[in-house]
Design a protein around this motif. Structure first.
Motif, PDB file in Angstrom:
ATOM      1  N   LYS A  13      -3.874   3.591   5.779  1.00  0.00           N
ATOM      2  CA  LYS A  13      -4.905   2.630   6.110  1.00  0.00           C
ATOM      3  C   LYS A  13      -4.452   1.817   7.313  1.00  0.00           C
ATOM      4  N   ALA A  14      -5.373   1.583   8.230  1.00  0.00           N
ATOM      5  CA  ALA A  14      -5.029   0.806   9.420  1.00  0.00           C
ATOM      6  C   ALA A  14      -6.268   0.072   9.909  1.00  0.00           C
ATOM      7  N   GLN A  15      -6.022  -0.933  10.755  1.00  0.00           N
ATOM      8  CA  GLN A  15      -7.157  -1.659  11.335  1.00  0.00           C
ATOM      9  C   GLN A  15      -7.231  -1.378  12.835  1.00  0.00           C
ATOM     10  N   VAL A  16      -8.437  -1.176  13.313  1.00  0.00           N
ATOM     11  CA  VAL A  16      -8.625  -0.970  14.758  1.00  0.00           C
ATOM     12  C   VAL A  16      -8.489  -2.325  15.442  1.00  0.00           C
ATOM     13  N   ILE A  17      -7.506  -2.438  16.346  1.00  0.00           N
ATOM     14  CA  ILE A  17      -7.322  -3.729  17.024  1.00  0.00           C
ATOM     15  C   ILE A  17      -7.683  -3.677  18.508  1.00  0.00           C
ATOM     16  N   ALA A  18      -7.957  -2.497  19.020  1.00  0.00           N
ATOM     17  CA  ALA A  18      -8.428  -2.410  20.401  1.00  0.00           C
ATOM     18  C   ALA A  18      -9.201  -1.121  20.596  1.00  0.00           C
ATOM     19  N   ARG A  44     -10.602   6.049  22.966  1.00  0.00           N
ATOM     20  CA  ARG A  44      -9.259   5.768  22.458  1.00  0.00           C
ATOM     21  C   ARG A  44      -9.187   4.411  21.777  1.00  0.00           C
ATOM     22  N   MET A  45      -8.304   4.278  20.799  1.00  0.00           N
ATOM     23  CA  MET A  45      -8.141   3.027  20.078  1.00  0.00           C
ATOM     24  C   MET A  45      -6.659   2.709  19.907  1.00  0.00           C
ATOM     25  N   ILE A  46      -6.388   1.450  19.607  1.00  0.00           N
ATOM     26  CA  ILE A  46      -5.074   1.094  19.090  1.00  0.00           C
ATOM     27  C   ILE A  46      -5.311   0.640  17.654  1.00  0.00           C
ATOM     28  N   VAL A  47      -4.517   1.183  16.741  1.00  0.00           N
ATOM     29  CA  VAL A  47      -4.664   0.779  15.341  1.00  0.00           C
ATOM     30  C   VAL A  47      -3.355   0.154  14.878  1.00  0.00           C
ATOM     31  N   ARG A  48      -3.464  -0.696  13.856  1.00  0.00           N
ATOM     32  CA  ARG A  48      -2.283  -1.316  13.266  1.00  0.00           C
ATOM     33  C   ARG A  48      -2.301  -1.041  11.768  1.00  0.00           C
ATOM     34  N   THR A  49      -1.219  -0.492  11.271  1.00  0.00           N
ATOM     35  CA  THR A  49      -1.174  -0.168   9.847  1.00  0.00           C
ATOM     36  C   THR A  49      -0.902  -1.443   9.045  1.00  0.00           C
ATOM     37  N   VAL A  50      -1.054  -1.334   7.730  1.00  0.00           N
ATOM     38  CA  VAL A  50      -0.798  -2.499   6.877  1.00  0.00           C
ATOM     39  C   VAL A  50       0.667  -2.940   6.975  1.00  0.00           C
ATOM     40  N   ASN A  51       1.545  -2.041   7.417  1.00  0.00           N
ATOM     41  CA  ASN A  51       2.958  -2.414   7.601  1.00  0.00           C
ATOM     42  C   ASN A  51       3.225  -3.049   8.967  1.00  0.00           C
ATOM     43  N   GLY A  52       2.186  -3.152   9.765  1.00  0.00           N
ATOM     44  CA  GLY A  52       2.345  -3.798  11.072  1.00  0.00           C
ATOM     45  C   GLY A  52       2.743  -2.861  12.202  1.00  0.00           C
ATOM     46  N   THR A  78     -12.226  -8.093  31.197  1.00  0.00           N
ATOM     47  CA  THR A  78     -11.718  -7.447  29.995  1.00  0.00           C
ATOM     48  C   THR A  78     -12.507  -6.174  29.731  1.00  0.00           C
ATOM     49  N   ALA A  79     -11.797  -5.060  29.610  1.00  0.00           N
ATOM     50  CA  ALA A  79     -12.477  -3.780  29.496  1.00  0.00           C
ATOM     51  C   ALA A  79     -13.180  -3.619  28.152  1.00  0.00           C
ATOM     52  N   ASN A  80     -12.486  -3.934  27.074  1.00  0.00           N
ATOM     53  CA  ASN A  80     -13.044  -3.732  25.746  1.00  0.00           C
ATOM     54  C   ASN A  80     -12.509  -4.783  24.795  1.00  0.00           C
ATOM     55  N   SER A  81     -12.997  -4.744  23.569  1.00  0.00           N
ATOM     56  CA  SER A  81     -12.551  -5.764  22.616  1.00  0.00           C
ATOM     57  C   SER A  81     -11.114  -5.529  22.181  1.00  0.00           C
ATOM     58  N   MET A  82     -10.403  -6.610  21.945  1.00  0.00           N
ATOM     59  CA  MET A  82      -9.022  -6.491  21.484  1.00  0.00           C
ATOM     60  C   MET A  82      -8.653  -7.675  20.597  1.00  0.00           C
ATOM     61  N   MET A  83      -7.956  -7.400  19.512  1.00  0.00           N
ATOM     62  CA  MET A  83      -7.614  -8.422  18.529  1.00  0.00           C
ATOM     63  C   MET A  83      -6.188  -8.946  18.737  1.00  0.00           C
TER      64      MET A  83
END
Ligand SMILES: Nc1nc2c(ncn2[C@@H]2O[C@H](COP(=O)(O)OP(=O)(O)OP(=O)(O)O)[C@@H](O)[C@H]2O)c(=O)[nH]1
Ligand SMILES: [Mg+2]
Ligand SMILES: [Zn+2]
Length: 301
Positions: free
Chosen positions: A8-13, A18-26, A208-213
């Motif tokens: 499981k991961a969250q899309v942060i960008a 293409r995306m950057i994802v972050r897993t629950v472990n960071g 800013t090109a796209n959304s990023m968390m």
């Protein structure tokens, strides 16, 4: 048989495909989408799979969303900008001059998402004498919206922004150049500098090109979004438009007809409230304007 392990991961960008994802472990990974039908947005929780001999992950599934921040794009289609948000921060500034109709449309979107909207008025260093935007700010306070005046340049009131974002996922929205990315750069401990996630637009300006968390030290999350000049609320019905203007909805319960649209109907409590100054002319005009925009786009009839 080899079992595929899903994480499981969250899309942060997001950068189109293409995306950057972050897993629950960071852990952070670059990721791409499996197939053509998935459309993950910033804030989405997704399942990722490893790809043999590659560092990039594959997004295989999007979890059910708590909510979606949508708009109508230039082609008249619904576009989802972000998901799983619980605070909408509408950034305006002394320069460029605020478009209060757009502010209203962001507010109406927040109302229909069931989340809080806060107005942040940035660059007050450029106008110490309080220009007419301050009167508008008062009107929004009266309706019940929190407003924060701040300056990134002078580092004033940015702590108030951090406070309201504590333990929340907030998105900064508003027209280009109001200071959304600047607020993020000053308040978050982001590793990536804004310039690295930006593209140089035609005018040679960083946009800013796209959304990023980004993370705040207080467990708040702030999403930076690209400036949108003319945000149009996604709404499918009159009742949704009415719900977006909370003082109109409130006064509307006293109209003669229960399905009053507050336009040309007799004994309309909303029009009466406008005459009495209980609803501002601006907000009522804004409501009618949104109806016309959506009618022209054939979203409502
Ligand atoms: N005077 C003054 N300038 C500011 C302030 N905050 C930001 N700026 C400037 O305003 C310009 C635009 O800021 P950005 O943070 O890039 O604006 P943005 O809202 O992210 O714009 P987009 O990414 O295009 O949507 C930059 O030159 C900033 O240095 C402020 O509080 N006061
Ligand atoms: Mg920006
Ligand atoms: Zn009415």
């Amino acid at each position: 048989m080899i079992l595929k392990i899903n994480h499981k991961a969250q899309v942060i960008a997001t950068y189109s495909q293409r995306m950057i994802v972050r897993t629950v472990n960071g852990e952070h990974f670059n990721a791409r989408i499996k197939g053509k039908n998935l459309r993950p947005v910033c804030g989405d929780w997704v399942l990722i799979e490893s790809i043999k001999n590659e560092n990039e992950k594959l997004i295989t599934k999007i979890s059910v969303r708590n909510n979606e921040l949508s708009r109508i794009n230039t082609r008249g289609k619904r576009e989802i900008l972000a998901a799983n948000i619980n605070l909408l921060i509408i950034v305006i500034a002394v320069h460029p001059e605020p478009d209060w109709y757009v502010v209203d449309r962001y507010i109406s979107t927040a109302e229909n998402m069931g989340i809080k909207a806060v107005i942040v008025f940035n660059k007050i260093d450029l106008d110490k004498k309080n220009n007419k935007a301050i009167d508008f700010i008062q009107d929004y306070k009266k309706i019940g919206y929190q407003t924060i005046k701040c300056s990134v340049k002078e580092n004033s009131n940015l702590d108030k922004i951090c406070q309201i974002v504590e333990n929340k996922t907030a998105i900064l929205v508003g027209q280009s150049g109001v200071g959304k990315s600047s607020i993020i750069n000053k308040t978050t401990n982001n590793i990536l500098k804004i310039s690295e996630i930006s593209v140089v637009s035609g005018q040679g300006k960083h946009t800013t090109a796209n959304s990023m968390m980004f993370d705040l030290p207080n467990k708040g999350k702030l999403i930076d979004s690209p400036g949108i000049r003319d945000f149009i609320t996604y709404a499918e019905s009159f009742s949704e438009i009415i719900s977006g203007y909370k003082e109109i909805k409130l006064h509307g319960v006293d109209c003669k007809f229960h399905n009053c649209r507050h336009l040309r109907e007799p004994d309309c409590a909303v029009k009466y409230a406008v005459l009495k100054g209980k609803i501002t002319n601006h907000r009522y005009n804004s409501f009618k304007r949104l109806i016309n925009i959506l009618k022209n786009l054939k979203k409502i009839n």
